[in-house]
Design a protein around this motif. Structure first.
Motif, short mmCIF file in Angstrom:
data_model
loop_
_atom_site.label_atom_id
_atom_site.label_comp_id
_atom_site.label_asym_id
_atom_site.label_seq_id
_atom_site.Cartn_x
_atom_site.Cartn_y
_atom_site.Cartn_z
N ALA A 81 -0.38 3.45 -21.95
CA ALA A 81 0.61 2.42 -22.26
C ALA A 81 1.88 2.55 -21.40
O ALA A 81 2.60 1.59 -21.21
CB ALA A 81 0.96 2.45 -23.74
N LYS A 82 2.11 3.75 -20.88
CA LYS A 82 3.30 3.94 -20.05
C LYS A 82 3.16 3.30 -18.68
O LYS A 82 4.14 3.07 -17.99
CB LYS A 82 3.58 5.44 -19.87
CG LYS A 82 4.35 6.04 -21.02
CD LYS A 82 4.63 7.52 -20.76
CE LYS A 82 4.86 8.21 -22.09
NZ LYS A 82 4.64 9.65 -22.00
N VAL A 83 1.91 3.09 -18.26
CA VAL A 83 1.71 2.53 -16.92
C VAL A 83 1.10 1.13 -16.96
O VAL A 83 0.77 0.56 -15.94
CB VAL A 83 0.81 3.44 -16.04
CG1 VAL A 83 1.52 4.75 -15.76
CG2 VAL A 83 -0.53 3.69 -16.68
N CYS A 84 0.96 0.58 -18.15
CA CYS A 84 0.30 -0.71 -18.33
C CYS A 84 1.22 -1.71 -18.99
O CYS A 84 1.58 -1.52 -20.15
CB CYS A 84 -0.86 -0.56 -19.30
SG CYS A 84 -2.35 -0.13 -18.51
N PHE A 85 1.59 -2.77 -18.29
CA PHE A 85 2.40 -3.80 -18.94
C PHE A 85 1.56 -5.04 -19.14
O PHE A 85 1.93 -6.15 -18.78
CB PHE A 85 3.69 -4.03 -18.15
CG PHE A 85 4.44 -2.74 -18.00
CD1 PHE A 85 5.01 -2.13 -19.11
CD2 PHE A 85 4.52 -2.10 -16.78
CE1 PHE A 85 5.68 -0.92 -18.99
CE2 PHE A 85 5.18 -0.88 -16.65
CZ PHE A 85 5.76 -0.29 -17.76
N MET A 86 0.39 -4.78 -19.67
CA MET A 86 -0.54 -5.87 -19.99
C MET A 86 -1.18 -5.54 -21.33
O MET A 86 -1.05 -4.42 -21.82
CB MET A 86 -1.58 -6.01 -18.89
CG MET A 86 -2.82 -5.22 -19.07
SD MET A 86 -2.85 -3.60 -18.36
CE MET A 86 -3.00 -3.81 -16.66
#
Lengths: 261, 203
Positions: A81-86
């Motif tokens: 979740a820290k690298v995913c803004f989807m």
């Protein structure tokens, strides 16, 4: 106007991304977190992670994170979740409301229920009441038997003797928000989507349907999007093994004047 | 400092991750009295209206949020968080909301025909007016939606942007210092991050 989503599905086994074929053969192909950040760079519509670990033991190799405990899927989710803004959908091994709570708390937007829902259908309504229908995805694995799609649970091993249509109707009434429809027969076979079944399922429910299983080439996406009024198309292996397959698929789908982002 | 209200039901971690990524100072608010340390608030949202409102009341957040808004400081409600800003919702019964924007929250399934419900996926927003919240975001940009209920403001002027899903869905609303978006900016890739950055810069 709402767009059709194109969704990479990643299978996690013991903390590593694996390739899946017929629900049984699994080949390690990568690190969970690195894959997530690659897909984020490709600006994907959504990611689905399914944890298919038989024994709950996680190993995120290569990131020097060695975690071995029952709840460490939450660590994996929070790193993703820290690298995913989807949108992030997380499934596998979800059996009770606590399993759902900590997945959401750590960054999952939706969870998928499969065996857990079939064994305890009440879990669907509990989850919908607590988190809203929009975050409850029912994962339906099926095999065609006598021309009917029959639901299988427990990693595709247990025949429930129930058709996908009647199970989906039950889920809909209990408050499910989305259906992730996966053909066991076509898993990893690259022989195209099961258009006939997908189309029958879409007609039978008012829930959005995400279809998975069988994508072998980019035209399989085009074919499905043209023939069925589908909400989302998912695939696994093709996005791992074919160079730049995701961006190329999007370019092709738009060239075909299909309604993608 | 942006305070992210933790009322137990939201997926506030994703919102926090986006703000961290943008290097925007933020803090998760677990106790209502901590709200006064913030100069803006985000009310995140995943969940059902009734239980969420019950939690906000029980933890004393409702009153503190109203006080905060009374001091003209900006608040952004996301998805369910936006719906909570309204007066009343018909999600599984009838529930009082925070009443910061006049209007109701209604089920999509009464109005929407021939389309799946929930409204899940990427949809274009149609801008009704300019807003500092939508600065540097083109009209028609796609954002990620995931909801079964929609907001119907009494005052049409409160609608900054719509989205088309058989009916017009209020996708961005604003009333003075109270802002809401029905979609998830923290899940809408670069344009969503732009919106959050704009919120941080609101005067």
């Amino acid at each position: 106007m709402i767009k059709i989503r194109l969704i990479p599905v990643l299978y996690i086994k013991n903390g590593l991304i694996v390739r899946s074929e017929n629900f049984s053969y699994h080949q390690n192909i990568g690190n969970v977190i690195n894959e997530a950040s690659r897909y984020n760079e490709w600006n994907v519509d959504e990611l689905i992670y399914i944890d298919i670990s038989r024994e709950k033991c996680y190993d995120l190799r290569r990131d020097d994170l060695y975690i071995k405990s029952h709840d460490s899927i939450e660590k994996i989710i929070s790193e993703i979740a820290k690298v995913c803004f989807m949108p992030l959908t997380i499934g596998g091994g979800v059996r009770n409301i606590n399993d759902i709570s900590y997945r959401i708390k750590n960054g999952a937007d939706k969870i998928t229920l499969n065996t857990g829902a079939f064994e305890h259908p009440k879990l669907i309504s509990q989850a919908a009441n607590k988190f809203g229908s929009q975050c409850v995805v029912i994962s339906v694995d099926y095999k065609i038997i006598d021309n009917q799609p029959i639901v299988f649970t427990n990693f595709g091993q247990k025949n429930t003797k129930t058709t996908a249509f009647s199970w989906i109707k039950i889920c809909e009434n209990l408050g499910a928000g989305e259906i992730f429809l996966n053909s066991i027969d076509r898993d990893g076979r690259a022989n195209g989507y099961d258009i006939d079944t997908i189309s029958r399922v879409v007609e039978s429910t008012k829930l959005p349907v995400v279809a998975c299983g069988g994508a072998g080439g980019l035209y399989d996406f085009v074919n499905l999007a043209k023939k069925v009024n589908i909400s989302a198309i998912a695939a696994g292996n093709i996005f791992h093994f074919t160079e730049l397959s995701y961006p190329r698929a999007k370019i092709l789908l738009k060239k075909e004047k299909l309604n993608f982002r | 400092m942006i305070g992210i209200v933790n009322y137990g039901a939201g997926n506030l971690q994703s919102v926090k991750n986006s703000l961290d990524f943008l290097s925007i100072p933020n803090i998760v608010i677990n106790k209502s009295e901590e709200i006064k340390n913030c100069d803006r608030l985000i009310l995140p949202g995943v969940g059902a209206f009734g239980p969420a409102m019950k939690k906000l009341n029980k933890l004393g957040f409702s009153q503190e949020i109203k006080n905060f808004v009374g001091q003209k400081k900006p608040i952004l409600g996301i998805c369910l968080g936006m719906q909570l800003l309204f007066e009343v919702s018909e999600e599984l019964g009838s529930h009082q909301g925070l009443g910061l924007i006049k209007g109701k929250v209604l089920p999509l399934n009464k109005k929407v025909k021939d389309l799946p419900i929930p409204h899940i996926g990427w949809n274009n927003i149609i801008m009704k007016k300019s807003s500092p919240l939508l600065k540097n975001i083109e009209d028609g940009s796609c954002f990620y939606f995931n909801h079964s209920f929609y907001c119907e403001p009494v005052d049409e002027l409160a609608v900054t942007a719509d989205a088309d899903y058989y009916i017009k869905i209020s996708s961005v609303v604003e009333k003075d210092n109270v802002y809401g978006c029905q979609f998830h900016p923290e899940k809408s890739q670069s344009r969503g991050l732009t919106l959050l950055d704009n919120f941080q810069k609101l005067i």
